[in-house]
Design a protein around this motif. Structure first.
Motif, PDB file in Angstrom:
ATOM      1  N   GLN A   1       1.011  -1.238   0.001  1.00 38.91           N
ATOM      2  CA  GLN A   1       0.197   0.026  -0.229  1.00 38.91           C
ATOM      3  C   GLN A   1       0.957   1.052   0.213  1.00 38.91           C
ATOM      4  O   GLN A   1       0.208   2.705  -0.063  1.00 38.91           O
ATOM      5  CB  GLN A   1      -0.637   0.379   1.025  1.00 38.91           C
ATOM      6  CG  GLN A   1      -2.078  -1.116   1.191  1.00 38.91           C
ATOM      7  CD  GLN A   1      -2.510  -1.287   2.806  1.00 38.91           C
ATOM      8  OE1 GLN A   1      -2.653  -0.384   3.165  1.00 38.91           O
ATOM      9  NE2 GLN A   1      -3.489  -2.111   2.751  1.00 38.91           N
ATOM     10  N   THR A   2       2.517   1.088  -0.803  1.00 38.33           N
ATOM     11  CA  THR A   2       3.340   2.646   0.070  1.00 38.33           C
ATOM     12  C   THR A   2       4.178   2.552  -1.798  1.00 38.33           C
ATOM     13  O   THR A   2       3.517   1.595  -2.660  1.00 38.33           O
ATOM     14  CB  THR A   2       4.394   1.915   0.791  1.00 38.33           C
ATOM     15  OG1 THR A   2       4.931   1.335   0.400  1.00 38.33           O
ATOM     16  CG2 THR A   2       3.734   2.160   2.242  1.00 38.33           C
TER      17      THR A   2
ATOM     18  N   HIS B   1      -3.991  -5.063  -6.255  1.00 37.90           N
ATOM     19  CA  HIS B   1      -3.484  -4.489  -6.621  1.00 37.90           C
ATOM     20  C   HIS B   1      -3.448  -4.727  -8.032  1.00 37.90           C
ATOM     21  O   HIS B   1      -3.722  -6.332  -8.356  1.00 37.90           O
ATOM     22  CB  HIS B   1      -2.067  -4.041  -6.521  1.00 37.90           C
ATOM     23  CG  HIS B   1      -2.175  -2.708  -7.733  1.00 37.90           C
ATOM     24  ND1 HIS B   1      -1.975  -3.094  -9.072  1.00 37.90           N
ATOM     25  CD2 HIS B   1      -1.177  -2.296  -7.114  1.00 37.90           C
ATOM     26  CE1 HIS B   1      -1.306  -1.571  -9.264  1.00 37.90           C
ATOM     27  NE2 HIS B   1      -1.379  -1.163  -8.403  1.00 37.90           N
TER      28      HIS B   1
END
Length: 326
Positions: free
Chosen positions: A139-140, A224
């Motif tokens: 998530q980064t 994703h």
């Protein structure tokens, strides 16, 4: 010929707990037959100093000032050779385990490829990736590196589990299982239990064939859209040569978009079963499975920016039937 030492690659995002994991292992067992290579992207070898305090009798080497996956693979090969020669010169048995702790910038594919120069050592490769539940790399901005590390892993270790609520821990578990359903996931609060579970070699991982409709049901939804996990069942008439050609075509067409392959294919003797694995486009040596295995032939393929239609076009002949995790 007798197999050689276990070669463990420990990867994971910066600050995700790689050194703490290895420190916990060294603190709970005699490290006299373990060698550790630390790769730090900097001149000050802090991790090496920390581990030296934990490893009783451990042999230590460092690779500094670079990322081992892109600029220092030749140094890695030389370092492993030096460690082995030093051990032999001392009249001791070969190490049972050599551990490479990567920097958070490293991807496993090029490292695995470089180890081909050490074929005579018959290393038993084991890839471990740490995943920080408090700062999920998926998530980064570290997404690309995180995916490369996760899909290459035999074992994924959830870390910082005591710093997050149970819901966030479960979310991390779903995320890593979605990206690499073949990996063994260590999800433990105890640092000692976590370390022992991480360094326990895994054999074949999850089965590679069959209908997945009952195993997905929302639990393995990818976080994703660029990463897809495909499952293929090979047709009964596919030969050893046909299976190899098919996998080579997949690797050649996808290139860097191919992240991971694990396949069981028929051998030259059609009753044989051969395990083929890749990290990226780098395939490890074929491994013959025991005659008692009941595993059917098939493959799991993890790829980025690839749809099933493209895989169908690569398979110009009728080789497989596809089952899609998504």
């Amino acid at each position: 010929m007798q197999s050689g030492p276990q070669f463990v690659i420990v990867s994971g995002a910066l600050g995700s707990g790689k050194t703490s994991l290895l420190e916990a292992l060294l603190a709970c067992e005699d490290a006299s037959d373990t060698a550790v290579i630390v790769n730090e992207a900097g001149e000050i070898n802090i991790d090496g100093a920390v581990l030296s305090e934990s490893g009783r009798g451990m042999s230590m080497a460092t690779l500094s000032n670079g990322c081992v996956c892109c600029s220092m693979t030749s140094d890695l090969v030389t370092t492993v050779q030096d460690l082995v020669q030093f051990r032999r010169a001392a009249g001791k048995k070969l190490f049972s385990r050599i551990v490479l702790e990567c920097s958070g910038l490293s991807r496993p594919g090029p490292i695995v490829s470089s180890l081909q120069e050490l074929a005579e050592l018959r290393l038993k490769l084991h890839l471990i990736t740490t995943y920080d539940c408090s700062r999920p790399a998926m998530q980064t901005g570290d997404f690309e590196d995180a995916v490369a590390q996760l899909v290459g892993a035999n074992t994924i270790v959830l870390t910082k589990v005591d710093l997050v609520p149970s819901g966030k821990r479960d979310e991390a578990l779903r995320a890593v299982a979605a990206v690499n359903p073949m990996a063994h996931v260590v999800n433990e609060f105890s640092a000692t239990v976590r370390a022992r579970g991480a360094f326990q070699p895994q054999s074949n991982g999850a089965p590679v064939t069959g209908d997945v409709s009952n195993s997905t049901s929302g639990r393995r939804r990818l976080l994703h859209p660029r990463v897809r996990v495909f499952r293929a069942k090979l047709h009964k008439e596919v030969s050893w040569d046909g299976a190899l050609d098919w996998l080579e075509n997949i690797a050649g067409a996808l290139g860097e978009r191919l992240l991971r392959v694990k396949a069981i294919v028929p051998g030259e003797n059609r009753s044989d079963r051969i395990l083929l694995q890749s990290v990226g486009t780098t395939f490890s040596a074929p491994r013959r499975l025991s005659a008692s295995t009941s595993a059917p032939v098939g493959a799991v393929i993890i790829a980025r920016d690839c749809g099933r239609q493209e895989l169908d076009e690569i398979s110009t002949e009728r080789v497989v039937s596809w089952f899609d995790y998504q």
